[in-house]
Design an enzyme around this catalytic site. Structure first.
Site: not given
Ligand SMILES: Cc1ncc(COP(=O)(O)O)c(C=O)c1O
Length: 414
Positions: A102, A187, A216
């Site tokens: 994700f 990520d 976050k």
């Molecule tokens: C690992 C990871 N990358 C990217 C995102 C996307 O972040 P955002 O919701 O701020 O766009 C999330 C969101 O849950 C995430 O858990």
């Protein structure tokens, strides 16, 4: 968290990981007020923002092998930036990502999302994105061998299901990326900023990625923000001339409030020793859940690092429980976890989540401020609910019957 009657809740979801330092932290609020009162020339756009410089410098102190920071407004925007930077820097087009990954829900990040539920109805997505299984180095090597792959993007610990890497996986993946000229993007939007007990989760395996994505909790739970930490040569391949200074960016990125929230958050993480707390409290909770795994046949596995923990449930061995489990799971795959999540909230005032669609893992992603008293509360409550789930005439299975009826009704009407 408190409801309107003043009832206290323990939030183990923390806004999907946003509230690592807790909600409404006074230091973040004071810092934001100071910024407002200072009347800075915010978002001039032609300027070099001082607060962005300070935040970039402080972030890079934690990740000294990287040299530059590119700011964005959210997690998904950091992913978009990293994919564009990887293509520009390598002159290649391919992107490799993992099943169950994700990375966000805008088009670039959706194209590297490993869950069909999110992707379906939105196609066509970005071309030349290849999915491989997580923890599978042979599949990665096959995918990279074309030497057309700009980047491999991976969460060090997958948020969906809390899937941890096998020892040697991330280092092996990095070695393969080096061998085939592919950039390694970590990520850390969910795992970063101390969540797993280290500033970055990759530190547990001694990995130095080419790009690191943060968002976050960098917001302090107040102002959306994202950051791509990267190597200078990658940055320079994108922004190599004055007329290319604006080829990627966003109007609100680097706004003063977001930058100040980020700086204040880092200060809280340090002053309250939250990474150390995540390590200690996380180990305590993992130990407690491992104990439950010995006592309760429905608890199949416990995974995680620091305060990113998954408790996986699975089909029972004993016949009396098997029939009830099968009934639930036939009605809707993954329904069993609701039998834990709902009473935890209703009877014990603990907010949790299931770690993905059709998933049997309950995920804990609490504030890193969690105390021993909070752990007592968690352990006591989980134990009571899980014990009840092992009693076929327990309240949990009365709820189960209602959930099955609802699921069958929903299916009949769809
Ligand atoms: C690992 C990871 N990358 C990217 C995102 C996307 O972040 P955002 O919701 O701020 O766009 C999330 C969101 O849950 C995430 O858990």
């Amino acid at each position: 968290m408190y409801d309107r009657n003043g009832e206290r809740y323990l939030d183990l979801l923390s806004g999907w990981g946003v509230f690592a330092i807790g909600r409404n932290h006074p230091h973040v609020r004071e810092t934001l007020k100071q910024v407002l009162d200072s009347d800075f020339p915010n978002l001039v756009q032609m300027d070099v923002s001082a607060l962005a410089g300070v935040l970039a410098e402080r972030l890079l102190r934690y990740v000294p092998h990287l040299d530059k920071v590119f700011f964005a407004n959210s997690g998904t925007e950091t992913v978009e930036a990293s994919l564009k930077f990887a293509r520009a820097a390598t002159g290649r087009t391919g992107i490799v990502y993992c099943a169950h990954a994700f990375h966000g829900l805008s088009y670039g990040s959706l194209s590297v999302n490993g869950d069909e539920v999110f992707r379906s109805r939105f196609g066509p997505l970005l071309p030349e994105c290849t999915q491989i299984p997580f923890n599978d180095l042979a599949a990665l090597e096959r995918a990279l061998a074309s030497r057309q792959v700009a980047a491999f993007i991976v969460e060090p610990i997958q948020g969906k299901g809390i899937i941890t890497p096998d020892d040697g996986y991330l280092q092996g993946a990095l070695d393969l990326c080096r061998k085939h000229g592919t950039l390694f993007i970590a990520d850390e939007v969910q795992t970063g900023l101390g969540r797993t007990g280290r500033f970055l989760a990759v530190e547990h395996w001694g990995i130095e990625p080419d790009m690191v994505l943060l968002a976050k909790s960098l917001s302090g739970g107040q102002v959306p923000v994202g950051a791509v930490l990267l190597r200078k040569w990658i940055f320079d391949k994108v922004f190599d001339r004055m007329d290319r200074a604006v080829v990627h960016g966003s109007t609100f990125a680097k706004n003063d409030l977001a930058m100040a929230a980020g700086i204040a958050t880092l200060e809280v993480i340090e002053s309250e020793r939250l990474m150390q707390n995540a390590t200690r409290i996380g180990a305590r909770l993992l130990g407690a859940f491992e104990g439950m795994m010995q006592r309760y046949e429905l608890v199949k596995a416990v995974r995680g690092k620091g305060l990113m923990i998954g408790i996986e449930f699975g089909g029972p061995r004993s016949l009396k429980l098997k029939a009830s489990w099968n009934l639930l799971e036939t009605a809707s795959n993954g329904l069993f976890c609701q039998l834990i999540v709902i009473p935890l909230l209703q009877d014990h005032k603990i907010l949790t989540q299931v770690a993905g669609h059709a998933n049997h893992t309950i995920k804990l992603l609490p504030a890193l401020t969690l105390s021993d008293a909070d752990c007592d509360w968690i352990e006591r409550s989980f134990d009571a609910v899980v014990a009840d789930a092992h009693r076929i005439h327990g309240a949990v299975w009365t709820l189960g019957k209602t959930l099955v009826e609802n699921a069958v009704r929903a299916r009949a009407s769809s």
